[in-house]
Design a protein around this motif. Structure first.
Motif, PDB file in Angstrom:
ATOM      1  N   SER A   1     -35.174 -31.415  92.942  1.00 43.55           N
ATOM      2  CA  SER A   1     -35.570 -30.817  91.598  1.00 43.55           C
ATOM      3  C   SER A   1     -34.625 -29.525  91.063  1.00 43.55           C
ATOM      4  N   TYR A   2     -33.918 -29.380  90.832  1.00 41.87           N
ATOM      5  CA  TYR A   2     -33.469 -27.880  90.673  1.00 41.87           C
ATOM      6  C   TYR A   2     -34.133 -26.463  91.454  1.00 41.87           C
ATOM      7  N   GLU A   3     -35.697 -26.389  91.275  1.00 43.63           N
ATOM      8  CA  GLU A   3     -36.083 -25.661  92.395  1.00 43.63           C
ATOM      9  C   GLU A   3     -35.934 -25.877  93.806  1.00 43.63           C
ATOM     10  N   ASP A   4     -36.015 -27.111  94.037  1.00 45.00           N
ATOM     11  CA  ASP A   4     -35.877 -27.194  95.472  1.00 45.00           C
ATOM     12  C   ASP A   4     -33.797 -26.885  95.740  1.00 45.00           C
ATOM     13  N   TYR A   5     -33.340 -27.063  94.794  1.00 42.24           N
ATOM     14  CA  TYR A   5     -31.846 -28.030  95.318  1.00 42.24           C
ATOM     15  C   TYR A   5     -31.151 -26.899  94.430  1.00 42.24           C
ATOM     16  N   ALA A   6     -30.005 -26.017  94.527  1.00 45.41           N
ATOM     17  CA  ALA A   6     -29.565 -25.543  92.996  1.00 45.41           C
ATOM     18  C   ALA A   6     -28.306 -25.600  92.919  1.00 45.41           C
ATOM     19  N   ASP A   7     -27.441 -26.817  93.772  1.00 44.58           N
ATOM     20  CA  ASP A   7     -25.984 -28.051  93.715  1.00 44.58           C
ATOM     21  C   ASP A   7     -26.981 -29.104  93.366  1.00 44.58           C
ATOM     22  N   ILE A   8     -27.630 -30.323  92.392  1.00 40.08           N
ATOM     23  CA  ILE A   8     -27.981 -31.402  92.707  1.00 40.08           C
ATOM     24  C   ILE A   8     -26.195 -32.013  92.421  1.00 40.08           C
ATOM     25  N   ASP A   9     -25.201 -31.836  91.689  1.00 42.20           N
ATOM     26  CA  ASP A   9     -23.979 -32.291  91.311  1.00 42.20           C
ATOM     27  C   ASP A   9     -23.459 -32.753  93.267  1.00 42.20           C
ATOM     28  N   LEU A  10     -23.731 -31.671  94.313  1.00 38.50           N
ATOM     29  CA  LEU A  10     -23.694 -31.754  95.850  1.00 38.50           C
ATOM     30  C   LEU A  10     -24.213 -32.477  96.128  1.00 38.50           C
ATOM     31  N   VAL A  11     -25.462 -32.612  95.762  1.00 39.74           N
ATOM     32  CA  VAL A  11     -26.324 -33.651  96.633  1.00 39.74           C
ATOM     33  C   VAL A  11     -25.794 -34.776  96.123  1.00 39.74           C
ATOM     34  N   ILE A  12     -25.928 -34.990  95.501  1.00 39.86           N
ATOM     35  CA  ILE A  12     -25.588 -36.670  95.080  1.00 39.86           C
ATOM     36  C   ILE A  12     -23.967 -37.291  95.833  1.00 39.86           C
ATOM     37  N   LYS A  13     -22.636 -35.562  95.314  1.00 33.63           N
ATOM     38  CA  LYS A  13     -20.943 -35.687  96.398  1.00 33.63           C
ATOM     39  C   LYS A  13     -21.986 -36.734  98.210  1.00 33.63           C
ATOM     40  N   GLU A  14     -22.721 -35.558  98.164  1.00 30.69           N
ATOM     41  CA  GLU A  14     -23.303 -35.181  99.764  1.00 30.69           C
ATOM     42  C   GLU A  14     -23.500 -36.715 100.223  1.00 30.69           C
ATOM     43  N   ASN A  15     -24.928 -37.309  99.225  1.00 30.19           N
ATOM     44  CA  ASN A  15     -25.489 -38.677 100.370  1.00 30.19           C
ATOM     45  C   ASN A  15     -24.457 -39.990  99.616  1.00 30.19           C
ATOM     46  N   ARG A  16     -23.445 -39.944  98.293  1.00 28.99           N
ATOM     47  CA  ARG A  16     -22.162 -40.825  98.570  1.00 28.99           C
ATOM     48  C   ARG A  16     -21.776 -41.757  99.320  1.00 28.99           C
ATOM     49  N   GLU A  17     -21.512 -39.588  99.426  1.00 27.48           N
ATOM     50  CA  GLU A  17     -20.055 -39.915 101.269  1.00 27.48           C
ATOM     51  C   GLU A  17     -21.145 -40.461 102.544  1.00 27.48           C
ATOM     52  N   ALA A  18     -22.299 -40.417 102.306  1.00 27.59           N
ATOM     53  CA  ALA A  18     -23.049 -40.180 103.835  1.00 27.59           C
ATOM     54  C   ALA A  18     -23.763 -41.869 103.456  1.00 27.59           C
ATOM     55  N   GLY A  19     -22.471 -42.576 102.558  1.00 26.81           N
ATOM     56  CA  GLY A  19     -23.135 -44.444 102.513  1.00 26.81           C
ATOM     57  C   GLY A  19     -24.483 -44.459 100.996  1.00 26.81           C
ATOM     58  N   VAL A  20     -25.453 -43.236 100.929  1.00 25.28           N
ATOM     59  CA  VAL A  20     -26.542 -43.231 100.538  1.00 25.28           C
ATOM     60  C   VAL A  20     -26.227 -43.228  98.990  1.00 25.28           C
TER      61      VAL A  20
END
Ligand code: NI
Length: 250
Positions: free
Chosen positions: A10-29
């Motif tokens: 949620s935006y309350e916990d993660y300021a940049d969700i684009d970044l979260v998704i990008k990092e997930n993809r890079e990690a194979g998630v």
């Protein structure tokens, strides 16, 4: 490829969700399943699932929401569960950790939602804390299957759930010192588990206590690979297959 079968984004916990998704993809998630388990989280989870192909959702009212959930909200839930990105109902269940004062209300809310899952042929994500016996008795009354999220019980309890057709959700807790989960995973085998982070909570060692994220799934997988003496790619392929079957994902 990995799937994080249970997280809270949620935006309350993660300021940049684009970044979260990008990092997930890079990690194979490549896929994550958000558990939207309060009125506001349900709305936000659905919104996020429309923004990102990687995001799927389960929706339902957590036992901590007891007392706030009206019949109208449960009627709305039935409609919300029809959304294309919904892959299950949850997390729902029982939590006696803080006491049993509202046990009857918890049981009522849990069973009403199990009935919805049965009616709509949805799998369920179960939250059970200090409430194993009541959880098992409730689940036995309904024709549902699913995952025991953040499983933390004994080998005997694990075997009961597996015999009932449930998978165990295994996350960062398995990496904690003194955790008995390793013995449980050895006893039930890779075919009966799915991987999850429960982010932003329960980050695995060496990040314990910090904010968790789905990109940490490979850390959990690596721990399990060492435990079972198999490759990390084998853990990835078996747990991803389990998750795809359970949540009806491709
Ligand atoms: Ni959760």
């Amino acid at each position: 490829m990995f799937i994080d079968t249970h997280c809270h984004l949620s935006y309350e916990d993660y300021a940049d969700i684009d970044l979260v998704i990008k990092e997930n993809r890079e990690a194979g998630v490549k896929k994550i399943i958000i558990s939207g388990c309060s009125e506001s989280w349900i709305e936000e989870s659905l919104k996020l699932s429309r923004l990102y192909d990687d995001i799927f959702v389960t929706l339902g009212y957590h036992p901590s929401e007891v007392g706030t959930v009206t019949e109208d909200m449960l009627l709305d839930l039935r409609k919300q569960l029809l959304d294309d990105k919904v892959v299950g109902l949850g997390e729902i269940g029982l939590d006696y950790y803080y006491g049993k004062d509202n046990k009857d209300e918890q049981l009522e809310l849990f069973e009403k939602q199990l009935k919805i899952a049965e009616d709509m042929n949805l799998m369920v994500v179960i939250h059970s804390r200090d409430a194993t016996e009541d959880t098992i008795n409730c689940l036995k009354k309904y024709n549902v299957k699913g995952v025991i999220h953040c499983f933390s019980g004994s080998i005997e309890t694990a075997k009961i759930y597996v015999s009932m057709g449930y998978k165990l959700g295994i996350g960062g807790v398995i990496t904690f010192k003194n955790s008995k989960l390793s013995e449980v995973v050895k006893a039930v085998g890779l075919n009966n588990i799915v991987l999850e982070t429960d982010a932003p909570y329960l980050a695995p060692t060496p990040y314990r206590g910090q904010q968790n994220s789905s990109k940490n799934i490979p850390i959990i997988a690596e721990f399990i690979a060492n435990l079972m003496d198999v490759s990390i790619s084998e853990v990835a392929s078996i747990t991803t297959k389990n998750a795809c079957e359970l949540f009806d994902l491709n």
